[in-house]
Design a protein around this motif. Structure first.
Motif, PDB file in Angstrom:
ATOM      1  N   GLN A 175       0.892  -1.173   0.000  1.00 26.60           N
ATOM      2  CA  GLN A 175       0.000   0.000   0.000  1.00 26.60           C
ATOM      3  C   GLN A 175       0.920   1.211   0.000  1.00 26.60           C
ATOM      4  O   GLN A 175       1.395   1.624   1.056  1.00 26.60           O
ATOM      5  CB  GLN A 175      -0.830   0.050   1.269  1.00 26.60           C
ATOM      6  N   LEU A 176       1.193   1.734  -1.163  1.00 31.08           N
ATOM      7  CA  LEU A 176       2.178   2.815  -1.278  1.00 31.08           C
ATOM      8  C   LEU A 176       1.542   4.182  -1.061  1.00 31.08           C
ATOM      9  O   LEU A 176       0.574   4.541  -1.744  1.00 31.08           O
ATOM     10  CB  LEU A 176       2.848   2.737  -2.658  1.00 31.08           C
ATOM     11  N   LEU A 177       2.089   4.951  -0.112  1.00 30.30           N
ATOM     12  CA  LEU A 177       1.681   6.338   0.097  1.00 30.30           C
ATOM     13  C   LEU A 177       2.817   7.193  -0.443  1.00 30.30           C
ATOM     14  O   LEU A 177       3.872   7.299   0.184  1.00 30.30           O
ATOM     15  CB  LEU A 177       1.487   6.633   1.590  1.00 30.30           C
ATOM     16  N   ALA A 178       2.652   7.734  -1.639  1.00 24.57           N
ATOM     17  CA  ALA A 178       3.739   8.483  -2.281  1.00 24.57           C
ATOM     18  C   ALA A 178       3.544   9.975  -2.064  1.00 24.57           C
ATOM     19  O   ALA A 178       2.464  10.507  -2.300  1.00 24.57           O
ATOM     20  CB  ALA A 178       3.751   8.172  -3.775  1.00 24.57           C
ATOM     21  N   SER A 179       4.602  10.651  -1.575  1.00 24.67           N
ATOM     22  CA  SER A 179       4.526  12.110  -1.422  1.00 24.67           C
ATOM     23  C   SER A 179       5.900  12.717  -1.694  1.00 24.67           C
ATOM     24  O   SER A 179       6.912  12.007  -1.728  1.00 24.67           O
ATOM     25  CB  SER A 179       4.040  12.483  -0.017  1.00 24.67           C
ATOM     26  N   ASP A 180       5.917  14.035  -1.885  1.00 21.99           N
ATOM     27  CA  ASP A 180       7.169  14.733  -2.200  1.00 21.99           C
ATOM     28  C   ASP A 180       6.918  16.226  -1.990  1.00 21.99           C
ATOM     29  O   ASP A 180       5.780  16.689  -2.094  1.00 21.99           O
ATOM     30  CB  ASP A 180       7.555  14.459  -3.671  1.00 21.99           C
ATOM     31  N   LEU A 181       7.976  16.952  -1.725  1.00 26.08           N
ATOM     32  CA  LEU A 181       7.858  18.412  -1.612  1.00 26.08           C
ATOM     33  C   LEU A 181       7.245  18.992  -2.891  1.00 26.08           C
ATOM     34  O   LEU A 181       6.462  19.930  -2.859  1.00 26.08           O
ATOM     35  CB  LEU A 181       9.243  19.021  -1.366  1.00 26.08           C
ATOM     36  N   GLU A 182       7.620  18.388  -4.021  1.00 24.90           N
ATOM     37  CA  GLU A 182       7.110  18.835  -5.332  1.00 24.90           C
ATOM     38  C   GLU A 182       5.584  18.774  -5.402  1.00 24.90           C
ATOM     39  O   GLU A 182       4.965  19.503  -6.149  1.00 24.90           O
ATOM     40  CB  GLU A 182       7.666  17.931  -6.435  1.00 24.90           C
TER      41      GLU A 182
END
Ligand SMILES: C[S@@+](CC[C@H](N)C(=O)[O-])C[C@H]1O[C@@H](n2cnc3c(N)ncnc32)[C@H](O)[C@@H]1O
Length: 256
Positions: free
Chosen positions: A64-71
């Motif tokens: 269950q991937l929770l993908a985040s980034d400053l972008e």
């Protein structure tokens, strides 16, 4: 004389193992780190997801991937997750400052990512890089459940002619606030990286980086490995495939 037979130790001899050093790229090595430390189905927050290169060789439905980034508006130092709600956090920030000149063109440079002053840090150069590692680790600690896994990508650097073993600095600091260092993977670049203007070579040119694996401990329990592993098959139709095989059905990832 005792007629008792000696007890045969459990297990069998094999060299079909996951090793600590790999010549290759991050996306080739990352699945091995997951395979050893993160059960399929786990909730994994990749807080510096970038272009998602790490996940290229991981089957979409494995985690269950929770993908985040400053972008995309999420700062790794202020995550939108509840305390102790995540099984694994993955962190791969820009890991070197810009020393000037062109020596590190094409590397992940810190100032490049923070040209808009989004770093919020009064620190500079290598200290700014470390500051992000340390602050992000505190936030990872908050969102990780006990027994959860923190995977950190880093690279050492020579800064102002001083050898900075970033991986040691990170390990020392994270252990101070409770993380247990469980493993270290070395990724060695294929080919020969160069420098643009060489006068005298003073230090070994770095052609390796690390995946560090930390555990947020659950009491005094030691890491015993996962029960269910993401299996990485490196052969296809009986042929051993090089790690560099592209994903056109060549490196096959399956559940055991
Ligand atoms: C080396 S790249 C990550 C590459 C990524 N692992 C991949 O597989 O594509 C570093 C990333 O960190 C992100 N970043 C830098 N500072 C950040 C911060 N404070 N919070 C979240 N992301 C940050 C950058 O936007 C960039 O995408």
């Amino acid at each position: 004389m005792s007629t008792k037979k000696r007890k045969r130790p459990d297990g069998e001899a094999t060299n079909d193992l996951i090793f600590s050093a790999h010549a290759g790229t991050n996306d080739e090595v990352f699945p091995y780190v997951l395979s050893l430390y993160v059960e399929p189905g786990s909730k994994v927050a990749d807080v510096t997801y970038g272009k998602g290169v790490f996940w290229r060789r991981v089957p979409e439905d494995a985690y269950q991937l929770l993908a985040s980034d400053l972008e995309t508006g999420v700062d790794c130092r202020d995550l939108p997750y509840q305390d102790a709600s995540v099984d694994c956090v993955v962190f791969d920030p820009p890991y070197m400052h810009t020393p000037g000149g062109t020596a590190h063109v094409n590397h992940q440079n810190y100032e490049g990512y923070y040209k808009n002053n989004q770093a919020n840090s009064k620190k500079k150069y290598h200290e700014a890089v470390l500051d992000l590692y340390f602050t992000a680790a505190k936030e990872a600690w908050r969102v990780l459940r006990e027994g959860g896994v923190y995977i950190v990508k880093c690279q050492d650097e020579v800064c102002a002619n001083r050898q900075r073993l970033t991986h040691v600095e990170i390990i020392n600091e994270l252990e101070q606030f409770g993380f247990v260092t469980e493993d270290l993977f070395v990724v060695v670049r294929r080919g020969k990286p160069g420098v643009s203007r060489m006068l005298t070579q003073a230090h070994a040119r770095k052609n390796h980086s690390y995946f560090l694996v930390f555990i947020k401990p659950k009491g005094r329990a030691r890491w015993k490995g996962v029960k269910n592993r993401l299996v990485i098959e490196t052969s296809h139709n009986g042929k051993v495939l090089p790690e560099s095989s592209t994903n056109e059905g060549q490196l096959v990832f399956q559940f055991r």
